[in-house]
Scaffold this motif. Sequence first.
Motif, PDB file in Angstrom:
ATOM      1  N   CYS A  11      -9.425  -6.279  35.624  1.00  0.00           N
ATOM      2  CA  CYS A  11      -8.415  -6.476  34.585  1.00  0.00           C
ATOM      3  C   CYS A  11      -7.058  -6.650  35.251  1.00  0.00           C
ATOM      4  O   CYS A  11      -6.255  -5.731  35.324  1.00  0.00           O
ATOM      5  CB  CYS A  11      -8.402  -5.300  33.615  1.00  0.00           C
ATOM      6  SG  CYS A  11      -9.976  -5.010  32.817  1.00  0.00           S
ATOM      7  N   LYS A  59     -18.144   5.829  26.693  1.00  0.00           N
ATOM      8  CA  LYS A  59     -17.317   5.322  25.598  1.00  0.00           C
ATOM      9  C   LYS A  59     -15.869   5.763  25.718  1.00  0.00           C
ATOM     10  O   LYS A  59     -14.973   5.107  25.204  1.00  0.00           O
ATOM     11  CB  LYS A  59     -17.887   5.760  24.252  1.00  0.00           C
ATOM     12  CG  LYS A  59     -19.113   4.975  23.845  1.00  0.00           C
ATOM     13  CD  LYS A  59     -19.617   5.418  22.491  1.00  0.00           C
ATOM     14  CE  LYS A  59     -20.882   4.690  22.126  1.00  0.00           C
ATOM     15  NZ  LYS A  59     -21.384   5.082  20.815  1.00  0.00           N
ATOM     16  N   ASP A  63     -13.350   1.610  26.389  1.00  0.00           N
ATOM     17  CA  ASP A  63     -12.797   1.671  25.039  1.00  0.00           C
ATOM     18  C   ASP A  63     -12.255   0.301  24.625  1.00  0.00           C
ATOM     19  O   ASP A  63     -12.360  -0.680  25.370  1.00  0.00           O
ATOM     20  CB  ASP A  63     -11.719   2.756  24.953  1.00  0.00           C
ATOM     21  CG  ASP A  63     -10.599   2.549  25.951  1.00  0.00           C
ATOM     22  OD1 ASP A  63     -10.592   1.523  26.669  1.00  0.00           O
ATOM     23  OD2 ASP A  63      -9.711   3.416  26.018  1.00  0.00           O
ATOM     24  N   GLN A  64     -11.678   0.248  23.438  1.00  0.00           N
ATOM     25  CA  GLN A  64     -11.194  -1.023  22.911  1.00  0.00           C
ATOM     26  C   GLN A  64     -10.113  -1.655  23.796  1.00  0.00           C
ATOM     27  O   GLN A  64     -10.189  -2.850  24.087  1.00  0.00           O
ATOM     28  CB  GLN A  64     -10.692  -0.845  21.479  1.00  0.00           C
ATOM     29  CG  GLN A  64     -10.356  -2.162  20.817  1.00  0.00           C
ATOM     30  CD  GLN A  64     -10.028  -1.990  19.345  1.00  0.00           C
ATOM     31  OE1 GLN A  64      -9.999  -0.884  18.825  1.00  0.00           O
ATOM     32  NE2 GLN A  64      -9.764  -3.083  18.672  1.00  0.00           N
ATOM     33  N   PRO A  65      -9.110  -0.904  24.256  1.00  0.00           N
ATOM     34  CA  PRO A  65      -8.106  -1.538  25.141  1.00  0.00           C
ATOM     35  C   PRO A  65      -8.721  -2.101  26.431  1.00  0.00           C
ATOM     36  O   PRO A  65      -8.365  -3.189  26.875  1.00  0.00           O
ATOM     37  CB  PRO A  65      -7.123  -0.401  25.444  1.00  0.00           C
ATOM     38  CG  PRO A  65      -7.256   0.539  24.297  1.00  0.00           C
ATOM     39  CD  PRO A  65      -8.710   0.457  23.895  1.00  0.00           C
ATOM     40  N   CYS A  67     -11.822  -3.179  26.799  1.00  0.00           N
ATOM     41  CA  CYS A  67     -12.589  -4.374  26.416  1.00  0.00           C
ATOM     42  C   CYS A  67     -11.666  -5.568  26.175  1.00  0.00           C
ATOM     43  O   CYS A  67     -11.985  -6.693  26.578  1.00  0.00           O
ATOM     44  CB  CYS A  67     -13.447  -4.097  25.190  1.00  0.00           C
ATOM     45  SG  CYS A  67     -14.814  -2.969  25.535  1.00  0.00           S
ATOM     46  N   HIS A  68     -10.511  -5.331  25.554  1.00  0.00           N
ATOM     47  CA  HIS A  68      -9.549  -6.420  25.331  1.00  0.00           C
ATOM     48  C   HIS A  68      -9.043  -6.970  26.664  1.00  0.00           C
ATOM     49  O   HIS A  68      -8.933  -8.192  26.839  1.00  0.00           O
ATOM     50  CB  HIS A  68      -8.367  -5.947  24.479  1.00  0.00           C
ATOM     51  CG  HIS A  68      -8.675  -5.871  23.026  1.00  0.00           C
ATOM     52  ND1 HIS A  68      -8.758  -6.980  22.218  1.00  0.00           N
ATOM     53  CD2 HIS A  68      -8.932  -4.811  22.239  1.00  0.00           C
ATOM     54  CE1 HIS A  68      -9.053  -6.608  20.993  1.00  0.00           C
ATOM     55  NE2 HIS A  68      -9.169  -5.287  20.978  1.00  0.00           N
ATOM     56  N   ARG A  69      -8.738  -6.078  27.613  1.00  0.00           N
ATOM     57  CA  ARG A  69      -8.262  -6.542  28.930  1.00  0.00           C
ATOM     58  C   ARG A  69      -9.359  -7.323  29.646  1.00  0.00           C
ATOM     59  O   ARG A  69      -9.085  -8.335  30.301  1.00  0.00           O
ATOM     60  CB  ARG A  69      -7.799  -5.356  29.776  1.00  0.00           C
ATOM     61  CG  ARG A  69      -6.508  -4.735  29.282  1.00  0.00           C
ATOM     62  CD  ARG A  69      -5.918  -3.757  30.280  1.00  0.00           C
ATOM     63  NE  ARG A  69      -6.854  -2.759  30.783  1.00  0.00           N
ATOM     64  CZ  ARG A  69      -7.103  -1.576  30.223  1.00  0.00           C
ATOM     65  NH1 ARG A  69      -6.480  -1.221  29.106  1.00  0.00           N
ATOM     66  NH2 ARG A  69      -7.958  -0.729  30.770  1.00  0.00           N
TER      67      ARG A  69
END
Length: 84
Positions: A11, A59, A63-65, A67-69
């Motif tokens: 990332c 998990k 996490d969501q951040p 996964c977005h990166r």
Amino acid sequence: AIMRCVSANACRCLPPPTEDYDPEEDEPILDPSWPHLQVVYEFFLRFVVSSEVNAKVAKKYVDQPFCHRLIDMFDSEDPRERDY
């Protein structure tokens, strides 16, 4: 420590897009650091699919951040980044 390694290496900031680059007609632009990145992606893949990894613990880090990166890396001009 595993996720810090993956996050710090996979990332990352991508270089600015090349002007007039057409992926359909131009040769792919290959990232010279790919051999290093491939090891990071392979390590992360093995971590994610491992039956020895506790899903609840994973998990917390995947996490969501994160996964977005990771998804942002699909914008790389190097096709190997998306293929992995």
